[in-house]
Design a protein around this motif. Structure first.
Motif, PDB file in Angstrom:
ATOM      1  N   ALA A 255       0.835  -1.210   0.000  1.00 36.58           N
ATOM      2  CA  ALA A 255       0.000   0.000   0.000  1.00 36.58           C
ATOM      3  C   ALA A 255       0.870   1.260   0.000  1.00 36.58           C
ATOM      4  CB  ALA A 255      -0.939  -0.008   1.203  1.00 36.58           C
ATOM      5  N   LYS A 256       1.928   1.242   0.792  1.00 38.55           N
ATOM      6  CA  LYS A 256       2.806   2.409   0.844  1.00 38.55           C
ATOM      7  C   LYS A 256       3.514   2.618  -0.496  1.00 38.55           C
ATOM      8  CE  LYS A 256       4.745   4.037   4.465  1.00 38.55           C
ATOM      9  NZ  LYS A 256       5.522   4.301   5.674  1.00 38.55           N
ATOM     10  N   LEU A 257       3.964   1.542  -1.115  1.00 42.34           N
ATOM     11  CA  LEU A 257       4.646   1.665  -2.409  1.00 42.34           C
ATOM     12  C   LEU A 257       3.695   2.147  -3.499  1.00 42.34           C
ATOM     13  CD1 LEU A 257       6.911  -1.490  -2.159  1.00 42.34           C
ATOM     14  CD2 LEU A 257       7.682   0.898  -2.211  1.00 42.34           C
ATOM     15  N   VAL A 258       2.425   1.741  -3.431  1.00 44.76           N
ATOM     16  CA  VAL A 258       1.425   2.253  -4.375  1.00 44.76           C
ATOM     17  C   VAL A 258       1.165   3.728  -4.092  1.00 44.76           C
ATOM     18  CG1 VAL A 258      -1.012   2.119  -5.068  1.00 44.76           C
ATOM     19  CG2 VAL A 258       0.341   0.019  -4.837  1.00 44.76           C
ATOM     20  N   ARG A 259       1.061   4.082  -2.808  1.00 44.97           N
ATOM     21  CA  ARG A 259       0.823   5.481  -2.416  1.00 44.97           C
ATOM     22  C   ARG A 259       1.938   6.395  -2.915  1.00 44.97           C
ATOM     23  NH1 ARG A 259      -0.486   4.009   2.440  1.00 44.97           N
ATOM     24  NH2 ARG A 259       1.411   4.640   3.463  1.00 44.97           N
ATOM     25  N   TYR A 260       3.184   5.920  -2.829  1.00 41.88           N
ATOM     26  CA  TYR A 260       4.322   6.712  -3.290  1.00 41.88           C
ATOM     27  C   TYR A 260       4.470   6.715  -4.809  1.00 41.88           C
ATOM     28  CZ  TYR A 260       6.417   7.442   1.339  1.00 41.88           C
ATOM     29  OH  TYR A 260       6.677   7.845   2.626  1.00 41.88           O
ATOM     30  N   GLY A 261       3.732   5.837  -5.490  1.00 38.80           N
ATOM     31  CA  GLY A 261       3.848   5.783  -6.943  1.00 38.80           C
ATOM     32  C   GLY A 261       4.997   4.919  -7.420  1.00 38.80           C
ATOM     33  N   VAL A 262       5.536   4.083  -6.550  1.00 39.08           N
ATOM     34  CA  VAL A 262       6.638   3.192  -6.910  1.00 39.08           C
ATOM     35  C   VAL A 262       6.091   1.931  -7.575  1.00 39.08           C
ATOM     36  CG1 VAL A 262       8.540   1.796  -5.970  1.00 39.08           C
ATOM     37  CG2 VAL A 262       8.107   4.102  -5.074  1.00 39.08           C
ATOM     38  N   LEU A 263       4.946   1.466  -7.100  1.00 39.16           N
ATOM     39  CA  LEU A 263       4.256   0.312  -7.683  1.00 39.16           C
ATOM     40  C   LEU A 263       2.871   0.735  -8.133  1.00 39.16           C
ATOM     41  CD1 LEU A 263       4.930  -2.599  -5.127  1.00 39.16           C
ATOM     42  CD2 LEU A 263       6.133  -2.141  -7.277  1.00 39.16           C
ATOM     43  N   GLU A 264       2.348   0.019  -9.107  1.00 42.76           N
ATOM     44  CA  GLU A 264       0.948   0.171  -9.460  1.00 42.76           C
ATOM     45  C   GLU A 264       0.250  -1.144  -9.147  1.00 42.76           C
ATOM     46  OE1 GLU A 264       0.641   1.111 -13.601  1.00 42.76           O
ATOM     47  OE2 GLU A 264       1.163  -0.908 -14.231  1.00 42.76           O
ATOM     48  N   LYS A 265      -0.987  -1.030  -8.692  1.00 46.37           N
ATOM     49  CA  LYS A 265      -1.792  -2.192  -8.346  1.00 46.37           C
ATOM     50  C   LYS A 265      -2.782  -2.437  -9.478  1.00 46.37           C
ATOM     51  CE  LYS A 265      -5.080  -3.790  -4.839  1.00 46.37           C
ATOM     52  NZ  LYS A 265      -5.757  -3.409  -3.583  1.00 46.37           N
ATOM     53  N   VAL A 266      -2.750  -3.646 -10.011  1.00 39.73           N
ATOM     54  CA  VAL A 266      -3.655  -4.014 -11.091  1.00 39.73           C
ATOM     55  C   VAL A 266      -4.629  -5.053 -10.548  1.00 39.73           C
ATOM     56  CG1 VAL A 266      -3.839  -4.937 -13.431  1.00 39.73           C
ATOM     57  CG2 VAL A 266      -1.818  -3.613 -12.773  1.00 39.73           C
ATOM     58  N   SER A 267      -5.931  -4.727 -10.569  1.00 36.22           N
ATOM     59  CA  SER A 267      -6.978  -5.628 -10.093  1.00 36.22           C
ATOM     60  C   SER A 267      -7.740  -6.173 -11.295  1.00 36.22           C
ATOM     61  CB  SER A 267      -7.940  -4.889  -9.167  1.00 36.22           C
ATOM     62  OG  SER A 267      -7.265  -4.375  -8.055  1.00 36.22           O
ATOM     63  N   TYR A 268      -7.812  -7.489 -11.387  1.00 36.03           N
ATOM     64  CA  TYR A 268      -8.512  -8.142 -12.483  1.00 36.03           C
ATOM     65  C   TYR A 268      -9.914  -8.538 -12.030  1.00 36.03           C
ATOM     66  CZ  TYR A 268      -3.905  -8.383 -14.619  1.00 36.03           C
ATOM     67  OH  TYR A 268      -2.697  -8.067 -15.155  1.00 36.03           O
ATOM     68  N   PRO A 269     -10.931  -8.296 -12.847  1.00 34.53           N
ATOM     69  CA  PRO A 269     -12.314  -8.621 -12.480  1.00 34.53           C
ATOM     70  C   PRO A 269     -12.599 -10.112 -12.686  1.00 34.53           C
ATOM     71  CG  PRO A 269     -12.269  -7.614 -14.647  1.00 34.53           C
ATOM     72  CD  PRO A 269     -10.855  -7.604 -14.129  1.00 34.53           C
ATOM     73  N   GLU A 270     -12.063 -10.911 -11.805  1.00 37.58           N
ATOM     74  CA  GLU A 270     -12.214 -12.357 -11.895  1.00 37.58           C
ATOM     75  C   GLU A 270     -12.732 -12.886 -10.567  1.00 37.58           C
ATOM     76  OE1 GLU A 270      -8.260 -12.923 -14.722  1.00 37.58           O
ATOM     77  OE2 GLU A 270      -8.231 -13.665 -12.665  1.00 37.58           O
ATOM     78  N   THR A 271     -13.182 -14.125 -10.598  1.00 40.08           N
ATOM     79  CA  THR A 271     -13.572 -14.794  -9.365  1.00 40.08           C
ATOM     80  C   THR A 271     -12.726 -16.041  -9.247  1.00 40.08           C
ATOM     81  OG1 THR A 271     -15.818 -13.977  -9.630  1.00 40.08           O
ATOM     82  CG2 THR A 271     -15.498 -15.794  -8.093  1.00 40.08           C
ATOM     83  N   PRO A 272     -11.920 -16.187  -8.227  1.00 44.52           N
ATOM     84  CA  PRO A 272     -11.653 -15.197  -7.183  1.00 44.52           C
ATOM     85  C   PRO A 272     -10.862 -14.010  -7.740  1.00 44.52           C
ATOM     86  CG  PRO A 272     -10.154 -17.060  -6.951  1.00 44.52           C
ATOM     87  CD  PRO A 272     -11.112 -17.404  -8.070  1.00 44.52           C
ATOM     88  N   PRO A 273     -10.931 -12.892  -7.035  1.00 38.74           N
ATOM     89  CA  PRO A 273     -10.228 -11.692  -7.513  1.00 38.74           C
ATOM     90  C   PRO A 273      -8.726 -11.938  -7.621  1.00 38.74           C
ATOM     91  CG  PRO A 273     -11.621 -11.187  -5.621  1.00 38.74           C
ATOM     92  CD  PRO A 273     -11.630 -12.660  -5.788  1.00 38.74           C
ATOM     93  N   ARG A 274      -8.125 -11.327  -8.625  1.00 40.16           N
ATOM     94  CA  ARG A 274      -6.680 -11.443  -8.816  1.00 40.16           C
ATOM     95  C   ARG A 274      -6.088 -10.040  -8.812  1.00 40.16           C
ATOM     96  NH1 ARG A 274      -3.283 -12.307 -13.933  1.00 40.16           N
ATOM     97  NH2 ARG A 274      -5.288 -12.082 -14.994  1.00 40.16           N
ATOM     98  N   VAL A 275      -5.007  -9.874  -8.060  1.00 38.85           N
ATOM     99  CA  VAL A 275      -4.320  -8.592  -7.955  1.00 38.85           C
ATOM    100  C   VAL A 275      -2.846  -8.816  -8.270  1.00 38.85           C
ATOM    101  CG1 VAL A 275      -3.632  -6.748  -6.353  1.00 38.85           C
ATOM    102  CG2 VAL A 275      -5.915  -7.732  -6.203  1.00 38.85           C
ATOM    103  N   GLU A 276      -2.258  -7.900  -9.009  1.00 41.40           N
ATOM    104  CA  GLU A 276      -0.833  -7.936  -9.297  1.00 41.40           C
ATOM    105  C   GLU A 276      -0.249  -6.551  -9.057  1.00 41.40           C
ATOM    106  OE1 GLU A 276      -0.240  -9.280 -13.299  1.00 41.40           O
ATOM    107  OE2 GLU A 276      -0.815 -11.342 -12.820  1.00 41.40           O
ATOM    108  N   TYR A 277       1.028  -6.533  -8.770  1.00 39.21           N
ATOM    109  CA  TYR A 277       1.754  -5.277  -8.568  1.00 39.21           C
ATOM    110  C   TYR A 277       2.897  -5.218  -9.576  1.00 39.21           C
ATOM    111  CZ  TYR A 277      -0.870  -4.850  -4.282  1.00 39.21           C
ATOM    112  OH  TYR A 277      -1.886  -4.736  -3.375  1.00 39.21           O
TER     113      TYR A 277
END
Length: 135
Positions: free
Chosen positions: A61-83
Motif C-alpha cells: 500500500a505504501k509503495l502504491v501510495r508513493y507511486g513506486v508500484l501500481e496495483k492491477v486488479s482483475y475482475p475475476e472470481t476469485p479476484p486477482r491482484v498484481e503489482y
C-alpha cells in the motif's frame, strides 16, 4: 467488469520515499521480488520467512501510495491482484542497484568508509574508525 489500475501517487519528496524504502528490510525485499517477476501477494508473502500478510499489505500500500508500484486488479472470481513497477519504481531500482554495488565494493574491500584502500587484518574490522577527540 473492467480492469482496475491504481496509481495513487501524491507529490512525495524523493528523500521521504528513499528513507521509507531503504529504511525497511521488507520494502527492499518486496521491490526485489516484484522486479524478479513475483507480482501477486500470495507468492510474495511466501518468498521470505517472517514476512506476514499484514506487513506485506502495508508495504505494498505504501509503495502504491508513493507511486513506486501500481496495483492491477482483475475482475475475476476469485479476484486477482498484481503489482508492477511504475516508471518511478524503475528509476528507484537504479538507486537501489547503486547501493547494492557500493555494498559489494565494501564487502570486497575495494573501498572503505574513509575512501582508502584497506587490507583486512585478522580479528579486526577494516571499517572500524577509532574515535579521537580534537580539542
Amino acid at each position: 467488469m473492467s480492469l482496475t489500475i491504481e496509481r495513487d501517487a501524491p507529490r512525495a519528496r524523493i528523500s521521504d520515499i528513499v528513507e521509507n524504502v531503504v529504511g525497511c528490510k521488507w520494502t527492499l525485499h518486496v521491490l526485489a521480488q516484484v522486479r524478479n517477476g513475483v507480482t501477486r501477494p500470495g507468492p510474495l508473502v511466501r518468498t521470505a520467512e517472517g514476512l506476514t500478510t499484514k506487513v506485506l499489505n502495508e508495504r505494498l500500500a505504501k509503495l502504491v501510495r508513493y507511486g513506486v508500484l501500481e496495483k492491477v486488479s482483475y475482475p475475476e472470481t476469485p479476484p486477482r491482484v498484481e503489482y508492477h513497477l511504475t516508471p518511478l519504481g524503475q528509476r528507484l531500482n537504479a538507486v537501489l542497484d547503486a547501493i547494492e554495488s557500493l555494498q559489494a565494493d565494501l564487502d570486497a574491500d575495494r573501498v572503505t568508509p574513509q575512501g582508502r584502500t584497506c587490507r583486512r587484518s585478522s580479528g579486526s574490522s577494516p571499517y572500524h574508525v577509532p574515535l579521537t577527540r580534537t580539542t
